[in-house]
Design a protein around this motif. Structure first.
Motif, PDB file in Angstrom:
ATOM      1  N   UNK A   1      -4.364   0.920  -0.287  1.00 29.24           N
ATOM      2  CA  UNK A   1      -4.901   0.111   0.815  1.00 29.24           C
ATOM      3  C   UNK A   1      -3.775  -0.388   1.708  1.00 29.24           C
ATOM      4  N   UNK A   2      -2.738  -0.934   1.100  1.00 33.42           N
ATOM      5  CA  UNK A   2      -1.631  -1.502   1.863  1.00 33.42           C
ATOM      6  C   UNK A   2      -0.913  -0.452   2.692  1.00 33.42           C
ATOM      7  N   UNK A   3      -0.863   0.759   2.195  1.00 33.26           N
ATOM      8  CA  UNK A   3      -0.172   1.846   2.875  1.00 33.26           C
ATOM      9  C   UNK A   3      -1.021   2.477   3.979  1.00 33.26           C
ATOM     10  N   UNK A   4      -2.307   2.655   3.722  1.00 31.12           N
ATOM     11  CA  UNK A   4      -3.144   3.431   4.639  1.00 31.12           C
ATOM     12  C   UNK A   4      -3.880   2.597   5.681  1.00 31.12           C
ATOM     13  N   UNK A   5      -4.268   1.377   5.359  1.00 33.74           N
ATOM     14  CA  UNK A   5      -5.025   0.575   6.334  1.00 33.74           C
ATOM     15  C   UNK A   5      -4.212   0.305   7.597  1.00 33.74           C
TER      16      UNK A   5
END
Length: 277
Positions: free
Chosen positions: A243-247
């Motif tokens: 989540x932290x990487x892709x959002x």
């Protein structure tokens, strides 16, 4: 935990080898999971202000550049190779069937991402060497953490560890759906340049009718299912990191599409989560 931290002060390959299969390795894997969650916070904040320097966002300021196709295959390979080595070469005790299934799904994802998707990447673009190196370290780290936690330390009686548990079944099903979305979305993006025409186009079809980063959405769905099926800290940590990487990267993509295509871009399309953001 104290003996493990003391060993860290004198970290060496013999020390790491000596704790394999012991409670100290379990502590190490838990510590790695918490460290991944902490790192996810830093990654989210960094990517919210500075786009990852690859593809259309690649700049000379990011340092030496290498071919994107080569970078992708090399950086993803550890999460394909390490779990296989762990399974066949390390003493994993008596792995549960559920652990084997989950490691199999993990390897299947990276087989597709490294070999199949990697071989289909078209040349011409570059990625910063530093980005590829960090990704390589991460996939090696995660490959070890996921495979050992699932094969060596996923024991009967700890959480929902049976194949007929509703959470396990639902998690595997969600993973498969996410993988299908991811593969289809990648195919849509490749198809935009199938005719060889230059420039960027608006992707359409599948989940692209709802979000700008449908390929990222598919990966998020995959690792959501994986975390649900695993029911372990390490799976949860990887989901949070995803989540932290892709959002933030999806948000950057969405803003770029809006600026590039303006009134042509579908108004109802969100960045990464349908109807939400």
């Amino acid at each position: 935990m104290e003996p493990l931290l003391k060993n860290f002060r004198n970290l060496s390959i013999p020390v790491l080898w000596s704790i394999l299969g012991t409670s100290q390795e379990k502590q190490l894997l838990d510590l790695m999971g918490f460290a991944m969650i902490a790192t996810a916070i830093v990654v989210y904040l960094a990517l919210s202000f500075f786009p990852a320097p690859y593809g259309r966002y690649s700049t000379a300021a990011a340092g030496p550049q290498i071919d994107s196709k080569l970078a992708w295959i090399v950086q993803e390979a550890p999460s394909l190779i390490i779990p296989i080595l762990v399974y066949f070469l390390m003493d994993n005790g008596r792995p549960t069937l559920e652990g084997k299934i989950l490691v199999g799904l993990f390897v299947l994802h990276y087989l597709q991402r490294t070999v199949i998707y990697g071989s289909l990447i078209r040349g011409g673009k570059t990625t910063s060497l530093s980005t590829a190196a960090l990704a390589f370290v991460f996939t090696a780290y995660n490959g070890y953490m996921q495979s050992r936690s699932l094969l060596q330390f996923r024991k009967l009686g700890e959480g929902y560890t049976t194949v007929n548990h509703p959470f396990f079944i639902a998690g595997v099903a969600i993973f498969v759906i996410g993988m299908a979305i991811n593969i289809h979305s990648d195919a849509v993006l490749r198809g935009l340049r199938a005719d060889g025409s230059p420039g960027y186009k608006i992707p359409r079809g599948g989940m692209f009718d709802f979000v700008s980063a449908a390929n990222y959405f598919g990966e998020i769905v995959e690792w959501t299912g994986f975390a649900i099926a695993a029911g372990q800290l390490q799976g949860l940590a990887f989901f949070i990191f995803t989540l932290a990487n892709l959002v933030p990267r999806a948000m950057t993509h969405h803003d770029w599409y809006l600026q590039k295509f303006r009134s042509e871009y579908p108004l109802g399309r969100t960045a990464i989560l349908p109807f939400l953001i």
